[in-house]
Structure formats: C-alpha cells, structure tokens
Scaffold this motif. Structure first.
Motif, short mmCIF file in Angstrom:
data_model
loop_
_atom_site.label_atom_id
_atom_site.label_comp_id
_atom_site.label_asym_id
_atom_site.label_seq_id
_atom_site.Cartn_x
_atom_site.Cartn_y
_atom_site.Cartn_z
N ALA A 33 133.57 99.35 49.49
CA ALA A 33 133.12 98.00 49.85
C ALA A 33 133.14 97.83 51.37
O ALA A 33 134.39 98.17 51.88
N GLY A 35 132.86 94.84 54.55
CA GLY A 35 132.96 93.41 54.96
C GLY A 35 133.02 93.09 56.35
O GLY A 35 133.48 93.70 57.02
N GLY A 47 137.07 85.61 54.76
CA GLY A 47 135.80 86.52 54.68
C GLY A 47 134.49 85.77 54.86
O GLY A 47 134.38 84.72 54.48
N CYS A 50 130.48 90.34 52.49
CA CYS A 50 130.86 91.62 51.91
C CYS A 50 129.75 92.18 51.11
O CYS A 50 129.17 91.55 50.65
N THR A 58 125.88 91.60 47.37
CA THR A 58 126.42 91.01 48.59
C THR A 58 127.25 89.64 48.09
O THR A 58 127.25 89.14 47.26
N CYS A 96 135.58 93.99 61.17
CA CYS A 96 134.72 94.58 60.15
C CYS A 96 135.92 95.32 59.05
O CYS A 96 136.87 95.67 59.96
N CYS A 109 134.78 89.19 49.06
CA CYS A 109 135.48 89.17 50.21
C CYS A 109 137.01 88.78 49.98
O CYS A 109 137.73 89.17 50.51
N TYR A 113 141.31 94.00 51.73
CA TYR A 113 140.56 95.43 52.28
C TYR A 113 141.55 96.15 53.08
O TYR A 113 142.55 95.78 53.95
#
Length: 126
Positions: A33, A35, A47, A50, A58, A96, A109, A113
C-alpha cells in the motif's frame, strides 16, 4: 533498499492546485500500500490518502475528499497526489509512505507504514 522521493511542493494561493509526485524503488506496488501523509507545525502527522494498485482501493481523509486524488503509475514507479481547491489548512509537510499489504485487507491510512520519504513542503496562502 526501499526509497521514496517526493517532489512538487511549493507555495500556492487559496483555490490553487498542486501535484505531488513520489518516485519509489525497492518494492512492487502489487503487494504494498502507498499513501500520502502530512504534518503541520505543532500538529500530529495525519493520513491524507492511501491506495493499493492490486484492487484499486483508495482511502481519503474526509476534509480532502472531492479535492485530492491519489494515483499510481506503475510503469513510472510513481505515486501522485493531485490537490485542487487548496486551502490554508492544507499547509503542511507532505510525506509519501509505503508498507507491505495483504490484499484481503481494505486499504487505510490508519496503519503503521514502514517506509517514508523525506517530505515536501506545501504552503497555501490566504
């Protein structure tokens, strides 16, 4: 090694548009993924949008729905964030990010991450 490099930030007037780009390497979109996140001075990172390319899902922050669009160009290994009708409250450093993703999961999101870019400043003047 995973690398993400943002570009496209800048100064724009209220109501203007910008397109952010994120050039990525070291992973494939099929099982990750990606985002866009942002952090304004004195505020927590949040977020923005994403996405996963495998199923085209999305996720958008409510305040940007209808104004921002995330897209993935797998041939160019690039993730874009098209931002229209920008507002002063959109001012922030935009990052990013990417993370391994199981396609049975709905993209969000709201997740930790793993990989991050260095950020690009977006300033919207009133």
């Amino acid at each position: 090694d995973v690398q993400l490099v943002e570009s496209g930030g800048g100064l724009v007037e209220t109501g203007g548009s910008l397109t952010l780009s994120c050039d990525v390497s070291g992973f494939t979109f099929d099982d990750h993924a990606v985002g866009w996140f942002r952090q304004a001075p004195g505020k927590d990172r949040e977020g923005v949008s994403c996405a996963t390319i495998s199923d085209g899902e999305t996720d958008y922050k409510d305040s940007v729905k209808g104004r921002f669009t995330i897209s993935i160009d797998s041939a160019r290994n690039t993730v874009f964030l098209q931002m229209n009708n920008l507002k002063p409250e959109d001012t922030a450093v935009y990052y990013c990010a990417a993370t391994p993703w199981d396609t049975i999961m709905v993209v969000t999101c709201e997740y930790e991450y793993d990989f991050w870019g260095q950020g690009t400043q977006v300033t919207v003047s009133s």
